[in-house]
Scaffold this motif. Sequence first.
Motif, PDB file in Angstrom:
ATOM      1  N   CYS A   1      -8.506  -2.233  -3.464  1.00 34.02           N
ATOM      2  CA  CYS A   1      -7.475  -1.289  -3.914  1.00 34.02           C
ATOM      3  C   CYS A   1      -6.688  -1.959  -5.029  1.00 34.02           C
ATOM      4  O   CYS A   1      -5.998  -2.951  -4.788  1.00 34.02           O
ATOM      5  CB  CYS A   1      -6.516  -0.942  -2.784  1.00 34.02           C
TER       6      CYS A   1
ATOM      7  N   LEU B   1      -6.397   6.606  -0.053  1.00 34.28           N
ATOM      8  CA  LEU B   1      -5.736   5.345  -0.386  1.00 34.28           C
ATOM      9  C   LEU B   1      -4.881   5.453  -1.640  1.00 34.28           C
ATOM     10  O   LEU B   1      -3.850   4.793  -1.755  1.00 34.28           O
ATOM     11  CB  LEU B   1      -6.774   4.239  -0.584  1.00 34.28           C
ATOM     12  N   LYS B   2      -5.297   6.274  -2.596  1.00 33.49           N
ATOM     13  CA  LYS B   2      -4.576   6.398  -3.866  1.00 33.49           C
ATOM     14  C   LYS B   2      -3.186   6.957  -3.615  1.00 33.49           C
ATOM     15  O   LYS B   2      -3.013   7.941  -2.904  1.00 33.49           O
ATOM     16  CB  LYS B   2      -5.334   7.295  -4.838  1.00 33.49           C
TER      17      LYS B   2
ATOM     18  N   ILE C   1      -6.263  -5.336  -0.661  1.00 31.08           N
ATOM     19  CA  ILE C   1      -5.217  -4.944  -1.611  1.00 31.08           C
ATOM     20  C   ILE C   1      -5.129  -6.017  -2.683  1.00 31.08           C
ATOM     21  O   ILE C   1      -4.915  -7.190  -2.378  1.00 31.08           O
ATOM     22  CB  ILE C   1      -3.855  -4.790  -0.910  1.00 31.08           C
TER      23      ILE C   1
ATOM     24  N   SER D   1     -11.328   6.934  -0.283  1.00 30.13           N
ATOM     25  CA  SER D   1     -10.659   6.364  -1.461  1.00 30.13           C
ATOM     26  C   SER D   1      -9.550   7.274  -1.980  1.00 30.13           C
ATOM     27  O   SER D   1      -8.556   6.795  -2.525  1.00 30.13           O
ATOM     28  CB  SER D   1     -11.678   6.089  -2.572  1.00 30.13           C
TER      29      SER D   1
ATOM     30  N   VAL E   1      -1.094   1.918  -5.026  1.00 36.67           N
ATOM     31  CA  VAL E   1      -2.535   1.927  -5.283  1.00 36.67           C
ATOM     32  C   VAL E   1      -2.829   2.950  -6.380  1.00 36.67           C
ATOM     33  O   VAL E   1      -2.513   4.129  -6.250  1.00 36.67           O
ATOM     34  CB  VAL E   1      -3.328   2.270  -3.995  1.00 36.67           C
TER      35      VAL E   1
ATOM     36  N   TYR F   1      -9.861  -2.209   3.696  1.00 37.03           N
ATOM     37  CA  TYR F   1      -9.886  -2.351   2.241  1.00 37.03           C
ATOM     38  C   TYR F   1      -8.939  -3.471   1.834  1.00 37.03           C
ATOM     39  O   TYR F   1      -7.858  -3.622   2.414  1.00 37.03           O
ATOM     40  CB  TYR F   1      -9.450  -1.045   1.558  1.00 37.03           C
TER      41      TYR F   1
ATOM     42  N   ASP G   1      -6.109   2.726  -8.160  1.00 34.64           N
ATOM     43  CA  ASP G   1      -7.559   2.927  -8.240  1.00 34.64           C
ATOM     44  C   ASP G   1      -8.226   2.168  -7.099  1.00 34.64           C
ATOM     45  O   ASP G   1      -7.692   1.170  -6.612  1.00 34.64           O
ATOM     46  CB  ASP G   1      -8.081   2.439  -9.602  1.00 34.64           C
ATOM     47  N   VAL G   2      -9.402   2.652  -6.691  1.00 37.67           N
ATOM     48  CA  VAL G   2     -10.183   1.982  -5.656  1.00 37.67           C
ATOM     49  C   VAL G   2     -11.562   1.674  -6.233  1.00 37.67           C
ATOM     50  O   VAL G   2     -12.267   2.567  -6.674  1.00 37.67           O
ATOM     51  CB  VAL G   2     -10.314   2.863  -4.389  1.00 37.67           C
TER      52      VAL G   2
ATOM     53  N   THR H   1      -3.669  -2.206  -7.518  1.00 33.72           N
ATOM     54  CA  THR H   1      -2.302  -1.719  -7.462  1.00 33.72           C
ATOM     55  C   THR H   1      -1.579  -1.921  -8.785  1.00 33.72           C
ATOM     56  O   THR H   1      -2.030  -2.673  -9.645  1.00 33.72           O
ATOM     57  CB  THR H   1      -1.514  -2.444  -6.352  1.00 33.72           C
TER      58      THR H   1
END
Length: 148
Positions: free
Chosen positions: A102, A67-68, A38, A64, A94, A36, A96-97, A104
């Motif tokens: 991602c 990742l958050k 950034i 996802s 992070v 993903y 939102d995806v 930030t």
Amino acid sequence: FLRARKMAVGKNKRLTKGKKGGKKKVVDPFARKDWYDIKAPSVFSQRSVGRTLITKTTGTKIASEGLKGRVFEFSLADLNKDEDQAFRKMKLRVEDVQGRACLTNFHGMDFTTDKVRSLVRKWQTLIEAHVDVKTTDSYVLRLFAIAF
């Protein structure tokens, strides 16, 4: 007085079968992972700042969601393409995806340890303070000050 010793009959049955359970298949752990991108907030001149790995979505475990909340640390020199600010480290979290990106938000700022060591001198008075501040848009900031 000599006695003949006999082996117990019926033991050692598994000698020809091999180990119990057999061998597990070796699977490459990176085959189950996705990359993903950034993305830094728009206040920085460099928007795409790096890539991160996460295990692919399987069952109820959504990639996802994993990742958050992740926090990444970048040099301000990399974010703004300015080598004079290399001693400042920015933490981005992070929020939102979207697709493979991602998004930030600012999470914190710190100095590199060598910069802090160069500022602090021996035989000088050192004053440190911190305060929690709530902004008008309901963000809470914890500010640290150091004086010498």
